[in-house]
Each structure stands twice: as C-alpha cells, then as structure tokens.
Design a protein around this motif. Structure first.
Motif, PDB file in Angstrom:
ATOM      1  N   UNK A  22      -5.926   3.416  11.827  1.00  0.00           N
ATOM      2  CA  UNK A  22      -5.162   4.461  11.162  1.00  0.00           C
ATOM      3  C   UNK A  22      -4.063   4.953  12.100  1.00  0.00           C
ATOM      4  N   UNK A  23      -2.851   5.088  11.573  1.00  0.00           N
ATOM      5  CA  UNK A  23      -1.726   5.538  12.388  1.00  0.00           C
ATOM      6  C   UNK A  23      -1.043   4.429  13.165  1.00  0.00           C
ATOM      7  N   UNK A  24      -1.599   3.209  13.134  1.00  0.00           N
ATOM      8  CA  UNK A  24      -1.007   2.081  13.858  1.00  0.00           C
ATOM      9  C   UNK A  24       0.292   1.648  13.186  1.00  0.00           C
ATOM     10  N   UNK A  25       1.240   1.182  14.000  1.00  0.00           N
ATOM     11  CA  UNK A  25       2.559   0.823  13.491  1.00  0.00           C
ATOM     12  C   UNK A  25       2.637  -0.673  13.174  1.00  0.00           C
ATOM     13  N   UNK A  26       3.045  -0.970  11.945  1.00  0.00           N
ATOM     14  CA  UNK A  26       3.147  -2.354  11.469  1.00  0.00           C
ATOM     15  C   UNK A  26       4.581  -2.606  11.013  1.00  0.00           C
ATOM     16  N   UNK A  27       5.276  -3.509  11.701  1.00  0.00           N
ATOM     17  CA  UNK A  27       6.661  -3.825  11.354  1.00  0.00           C
ATOM     18  C   UNK A  27       6.694  -4.912  10.283  1.00  0.00           C
ATOM     19  N   UNK A  28       7.613  -4.769   9.344  1.00  0.00           N
ATOM     20  CA  UNK A  28       7.758  -5.732   8.237  1.00  0.00           C
ATOM     21  C   UNK A  28       9.202  -6.194   8.192  1.00  0.00           C
ATOM     22  N   UNK A  29       9.396  -7.513   8.375  1.00  0.00           N
ATOM     23  CA  UNK A  29      10.733  -8.095   8.499  1.00  0.00           C
ATOM     24  C   UNK A  29      10.870  -9.215   7.472  1.00  0.00           C
ATOM     25  N   UNK A  30      11.399  -8.877   6.314  1.00  0.00           N
ATOM     26  CA  UNK A  30      11.488  -9.851   5.223  1.00  0.00           C
ATOM     27  C   UNK A  30      12.532  -9.399   4.207  1.00  0.00           C
ATOM     28  N   UNK A  31      13.092 -10.340   3.447  1.00  0.00           N
ATOM     29  CA  UNK A  31      14.019  -9.979   2.367  1.00  0.00           C
ATOM     30  C   UNK A  31      13.234  -9.496   1.150  1.00  0.00           C
ATOM     31  N   UNK A  32      13.892  -9.357   0.023  1.00  0.00           N
ATOM     32  CA  UNK A  32      13.241  -8.870  -1.200  1.00  0.00           C
ATOM     33  C   UNK A  32      12.342  -9.947  -1.803  1.00  0.00           C
ATOM     34  N   UNK A  33      11.056  -9.840  -1.527  1.00  0.00           N
ATOM     35  CA  UNK A  33      10.051 -10.736  -2.084  1.00  0.00           C
ATOM     36  C   UNK A  33       8.852  -9.890  -2.502  1.00  0.00           C
ATOM     37  N   UNK A  34       8.025 -10.425  -3.381  1.00  0.00           N
ATOM     38  CA  UNK A  34       6.889  -9.650  -3.878  1.00  0.00           C
ATOM     39  C   UNK A  34       5.920  -9.272  -2.762  1.00  0.00           C
ATOM     40  N   UNK A  35       5.780 -10.135  -1.750  1.00  0.00           N
ATOM     41  CA  UNK A  35       4.881  -9.827  -0.631  1.00  0.00           C
ATOM     42  C   UNK A  35       5.306  -8.554   0.105  1.00  0.00           C
ATOM     43  N   UNK A  36       6.603  -8.241   0.090  1.00  0.00           N
ATOM     44  CA  UNK A  36       7.096  -7.025   0.755  1.00  0.00           C
ATOM     45  C   UNK A  36       6.436  -5.796   0.120  1.00  0.00           C
ATOM     46  N   UNK A  37       6.498  -5.714  -1.200  1.00  0.00           N
ATOM     47  CA  UNK A  37       5.964  -4.537  -1.892  1.00  0.00           C
ATOM     48  C   UNK A  37       4.443  -4.492  -1.795  1.00  0.00           C
ATOM     49  N   UNK A  38       3.799  -5.650  -1.908  1.00  0.00           N
ATOM     50  CA  UNK A  38       2.338  -5.698  -1.760  1.00  0.00           C
ATOM     51  C   UNK A  38       1.936  -5.197  -0.374  1.00  0.00           C
ATOM     52  N   UNK A  39       2.652  -5.663   0.638  1.00  0.00           N
ATOM     53  CA  UNK A  39       2.362  -5.249   2.015  1.00  0.00           C
ATOM     54  C   UNK A  39       2.613  -3.766   2.212  1.00  0.00           C
ATOM     55  N   UNK A  40       3.700  -3.257   1.644  1.00  0.00           N
ATOM     56  CA  UNK A  40       4.035  -1.831   1.753  1.00  0.00           C
ATOM     57  C   UNK A  40       2.871  -0.955   1.290  1.00  0.00           C
ATOM     58  N   UNK A  41       2.309  -1.272   0.128  1.00  0.00           N
ATOM     59  CA  UNK A  41       1.222  -0.456  -0.411  1.00  0.00           C
ATOM     60  C   UNK A  41      -0.096  -0.696   0.326  1.00  0.00           C
ATOM     61  N   UNK A  42      -0.312  -1.918   0.807  1.00  0.00           N
ATOM     62  CA  UNK A  42      -1.535  -2.203   1.559  1.00  0.00           C
ATOM     63  C   UNK A  42      -1.553  -1.441   2.880  1.00  0.00           C
ATOM     64  N   UNK A  43      -0.411  -1.372   3.548  1.00  0.00           N
ATOM     65  CA  UNK A  43      -0.312  -0.615   4.796  1.00  0.00           C
ATOM     66  C   UNK A  43      -0.603   0.861   4.548  1.00  0.00           C
ATOM     67  N   UNK A  44      -0.052   1.400   3.438  1.00  0.00           N
ATOM     68  CA  UNK A  44      -0.292   2.806   3.103  1.00  0.00           C
ATOM     69  C   UNK A  44      -1.762   3.056   2.798  1.00  0.00           C
ATOM     70  N   UNK A  45      -2.424   2.096   2.154  1.00  0.00           N
ATOM     71  CA  UNK A  45      -3.836   2.248   1.775  1.00  0.00           C
ATOM     72  C   UNK A  45      -4.736   2.493   2.985  1.00  0.00           C
ATOM     73  N   UNK A  46      -4.431   1.839   4.112  1.00  0.00           N
ATOM     74  CA  UNK A  46      -5.304   1.951   5.279  1.00  0.00           C
ATOM     75  C   UNK A  46      -4.824   3.014   6.267  1.00  0.00           C
ATOM     76  N   UNK A  47      -3.765   3.747   5.888  1.00  0.00           N
ATOM     77  CA  UNK A  47      -3.287   4.822   6.750  1.00  0.00           C
ATOM     78  C   UNK A  47      -2.472   4.353   7.938  1.00  0.00           C
ATOM     79  N   UNK A  48      -2.027   3.103   7.915  1.00  0.00           N
ATOM     80  CA  UNK A  48      -1.120   2.624   8.959  1.00  0.00           C
ATOM     81  C   UNK A  48       0.299   3.062   8.609  1.00  0.00           C
TER      82      UNK A  48
END
Length: 557
Positions: free
Chosen positions: A58-84
C-alpha cells in the motif's frame, strides 16, 4: 449521484459494475477487445491480486509507460484497488526524462509497452539498467535506479529480467478474493492515488499528488455537467498518460457507467472519426488544435458523426470561430468548454450545455459545484474587482502537493488553501470566467500590457486563417514586441500586408503584430497544447533578437 462522494476509486468501480454489469465498459478498437462492466471488474480484480502476489505494498509507487491501450485502464484501476500509487509516464519521454521521473518518483515497479516509433521504451530501460539482461524477474537490481525492483512488459514477447503483464494476471489466481477485499478496505478516500507529472517547460517536472476524493468528485461534477449516463459512449481521443485521459474521460465514464472507446494508440484524426461512426460515440474530447485537426482530416466529410452529442474542449484557449464550427458544423450541440489544471484534480470551471452559444464560445464557464474561484492581483495578493484581469485562484479539490517538492508546493498553494494557477482571467457578475492567457505569456510592450488572446480572436475571424498563436518576443526599445504565427486554410494565399490591413480598426496600433510567420503546424504537447515558449525561442533565433533578461515563458503542463 448527488453531493460529494467519500469513496475510493476501487469502491467506485465495484459500485458501477454492480449497477450496470452487462453494459459495455471498455472497447479497444485497434486490438478488437471488448469488456462489459462485469468482465472489466473481473480482469481488474485479477490483475490487482497479481500485484498482491508480486508483493506490491500500500502506498508503493508504480509507473505506467504506455500509449492508449485497454491494459492502461485495467492497470489504472488495479493499482487503485490495492492502494498503490499510479505514476503516469508521458508516451514521448526520452532517456533523460524517464531517468528523472523514475528517480524523482521513487517508483518501485515499471509497467510498460515496447514503445513507440522514435521512443523505444525497452531500449531506453536497457541503456539505464544494462543489468536487466542478467536479472531474474522480481529480483531486479539497477545501479542507476536503486528503488526500481520490478519490470513488467505489456507484450506478446518475453524479455530477460522482466515479467509479462499476462504473467501477473495468472499470478492473481493464487490470491483469494478475501485478501484483495481486505486490502481494498484499508484504502481511504483521502489517500494519494496518482502522481501525474507536469511537463516541466518552466523547470524540472513536478509530480502532482492527487487523492481519490479530489479526482472522483471533480469527475463526478464534470460527468453530471455533460449529462452522461450509462447509454453514453466516450471516444478516448486524448492521452491516458495525462489527466485529461485517465481522469477526465476514463474516470468520468466509469462514474456514470458509460462505455470508454479507444480509437487508436496515439492521436490519429482519421481513426478517431472512423471510430465515432462505427461505435456510435456520443462524446468527444480534446484541445482546440485537436478539433481543428479532426475537421481538416480527409475522412471528416466522408463519415457520419451525427451520434456525437457532448464532450469537452479544453487544455488551451478555445477560439470563438473553432467552437462555432464544432457546434454548428460537427454537430456536437452540447459540447462544453472546460478549464482546469492537474493541481486542481482536473476541472475548475466549465460551461453548461444549455448556456447560450455566446457564453460557450467566449468563456470557460463557472466554477464547478463545491469549488471556489477568485481573481487576484498577483503582486498585491488581493482580490480584483469584477471584470478586472487577475490571476485565477481555486480552492476545493486541490492536490496534496508536489511529491518531494515542499518549496514548489508552498509557492503553488497558499496558507489559506488557494491554488495559484499562473493563468490570467476575468470574472463577470454571474461568475463566468474568461481566460486571457498565462501570467508568464502576457506581452509587456512599453507601458502597455497586451493579452495574446485579444489579438488571436481578431485573427481567427479572418476567413482564410484556420489557426493562430500570438506571443511576445524581446525588443530593445519597447521591452517586448508582438509576434504571430499563422496557419492558413489549405490552398489559401495571403500576404502579410493583407493580414495587417484586416487588423486595422479592429485592434489598437500597438497590438498589431510586428513579426508575422505563416506555418503548417505549431509545436505542441501530447495533449495538443501549443508550446509558445518554443515558438518564442525559434523567433529569437530567426530574427536575431536578444534580451538581457530573456527567459522563455511556458505552460505548467
């Protein structure tokens, strides 16, 4: 939904998926991927559990480096789910920029694609961390980036030292739903959920720390102002790596159960237009330059885009002539103008769909619910009277601060909680705001203060001009002079003399451009914001100008 929401991004997705399980949530046109809200929630949860298996805290920083793809949005919400905390990386970053961001943000994990042409992400990481070739996934050690522990690649291929994104999904099968639910319950609405970086045109990029509460409630106000419902289909025509994409479009869409439609990995006017027709999109987003590019594209007159109803034009001053074309020619009848900043958790003011066209083309609207706006004299620090130009200040959903930059934070947000935007504007008696430019872009010619927008509006009304940008350049006698870069309609031929004659009587003589240049394009950010500081630098070099105190003005973003 009415009033303020005191929930997290993870809880928000759960709520929407329970209300609209069979509604389409995400459509990735280039990849042929479609998710209902039930399916979207399932894959988000699976990835979130994979992150837990990987050991993300929780609170850990996860960088996301990608163009507009569905995995971007999936990853965005998954990171929020675990409090990162999501650290978004600009798709156009080069070696020095990614090195700075990963260091400054203390990112522990980096999720990325192979990269784009001219910006090969994998190659850059190999240059920074040659140790990756001999590393075991999960035991990554990089001398240059000691905080970085995990590399995750969104690709069909596997690379030494990296996890594959789908491997993380599979790892999620080893974690129970109850463990994810326990982590999700430990997250709070005032936790930082993203750190989005400013462009750094006036110095080192700054990481804006935004909370669940701030981002959700600005997005809620924006979604309700656009009258979005679960029946809407939002064309994601702006980068996910910026707040306009990942918050203003994606989060607003999820709040209302709308479908988010990805037309292309990067901005492509032809593909966007084709997607609007094929997917019957009802909303479109972008800067004025982006809308101009859509209307200039050869596909524009071939496609049926009558499904469009709403959207937001923002990110830069919206010229009157452009807005009229979007409403009357493109048929986006309920489009609104928005003004905001990343530091304010997105939007600050917005016009309303039923505002008269005059207000929608001449103002950026009124403050959103639960937000306060005032104009101040930046030197005196006092509020200015109605109708007088001042610096725009906002209070309501501001950032927690800039990450590891306390001095910059104190400079941006005062002791009373007001964000000083660095933008200039006026407010009328009904609360409608008109922007007049950046504080650092005001042209000071002799004893006069000239606002570039005054000149731009006149030039935009010329029938052969499709776009124009006005800025100041140094002048030994007057301090600064007026320069204008002009883009003409295709095939049009106009001489400088004709332009100046057109301006006579419409502008004071002191406002007439001293330097005129006809161009095919302007330097822009990935969001389509024009970078006037780059034009100024070019003009100084081309005209052999110099000034002892010359420092290029620029945008925060």
């Amino acid at each position: 939904m009415t009033g303020l929401l005191r929930i997290t991004v993870g809880d928000l997705l759960d709520s929407t998926a329970s209300r609209f399980p069979e509604s389409e949530a995400l459509v990735d046109v280039p990849r042929g991927a479609r998710y209902s809200y039930r399916e979207f929630l399932r894959v988000v949860n699976q990835l979130a559990k994979g992150f837990l298996k990987l050991g993300l805290k929780q609170g850990e920083h996860v960088a996301l480096w990608a163009p507009n793809i569905s995995e971007w949005i999936i990853t965005e919400f998954a990171i929020a789910k675990i409090g990162a905390v999501l650290i978004s990386v600009d798709t156009n970053y080069q070696l020095q920029q990614i090195d700075y961001l990963l260091r400054q943000s203390d990112s522990r994990s980096l999720i990325m694609t192979k990269g784009l042409k001219g910006s090969e992400y994998v190659e850059m990481i190999h240059q920074l961390c040659p140790e990756v070739e001999d590393s075991i996934p999960g035991r990554f050690k990089c001398h240059a980036l000691p905080e970085l522990k995990n590399l995750i690649l969104i690709s069909d291929r596997t690379y030494p030292g990296t996890f594959n994104w789908r491997e993380i999904l599979e790892m999620g099968r080893d974690i129970s739903d109850s463990i994810l639910a326990e982590r999700q319950r430990s997250c709070h609405d005032d936790d930082v959920v993203t750190i989005l970086y400013t462009s750094g045109t006036t110095g080192a990029p700054k990481g804006v720390m935004s909370t669940h509460f701030g981002m959700i409630n600005t997005s809620l106000a924006s979604a309700e102002n656009q009258r979005l419902t679960e029946k809407d289909r939002l064309c994601l025509s702006v980068p996910l790596s910026h707040m306009f994409g990942c918050v203003c479009v994606a989060l607003a869409g999820v709040i209302k159960g709308a479908a988010i439609v990805i037309p292309s990995e990067t901005f492509s006017p032809g593909k966007i237009l084709e997607t609007i027709e094929k997917e019957r999109c009802t909303a479109i987003y972008g800067s004025p330059s982006a809308f101009i590019a859509l209307m200039e594209d050869p596909q524009y007159k071939k496609v049926d885009i009558r499904s469009l109803r709403t959207g937001i034009m923002g990110g830069a001053q919206c010229p009157m002539e452009v807005m009229k074309k979007v409403v009357e020619e493109m048929g986006v009848r309920e489009i609104v103008i928005g003004y905001g900043q990343t530091e304010a958790s997105s939007w600050i003011t917005m016009t309303r769909p039923d505002d008269p066209l005059e207000l929608r083309v001449s103002t950026v609207g009124k403050s959103l619910p639960n937000l306060e706006v005032k104009m101040i004299d930046s030197k005196a620090g006092q509020a200015v009277p109605t109708g007088v130009v001042g610096e725009i200040c906002a209070k309501g959903f501001n950032m927690k601060g800039y990450y590891r930059m306390p001095a910059a934070t104190a400079n941006a947000i005062d002791s009373e909680g007001w964000l000083h935007t660095g933008d200039l504007g006026t407010m009328d008696e009904e609360g409608y705001v008109r922007t007049t430019g950046r504080l650092k872009e005001v042209i000071r010619k002799g004893a006069e203060t000239i606002y570039p927008t005054e000149i731009e509006e006149v030039l935009f009304s010329h029938p052969k001009i499709i776009n124009v940008q006005v800025f100041g350049v140094p002048d030994k006698a007057m301090g600064e002079e007026v320069a204008a870069w002009i883009k003409l309609e295709e095939g049009a031929a106009v001489k400088e003399k004709e332009i100046l004659q057109y301006c006579q009587g419409k502008l004071p003589n002191s406002h007439l451009p001293r330097y005129l240049k006809f161009v095919d394009k302007f330097p822009t950010t990935p969001l389509g914001k024009v970078q006037k500081f780059k034009m100024r630098e070019t003009a100084v070099e081309e005209y052999g100008l110099s000034h002892p105190s010359l420092s290029p003005p620029g945008h925060k973003r």
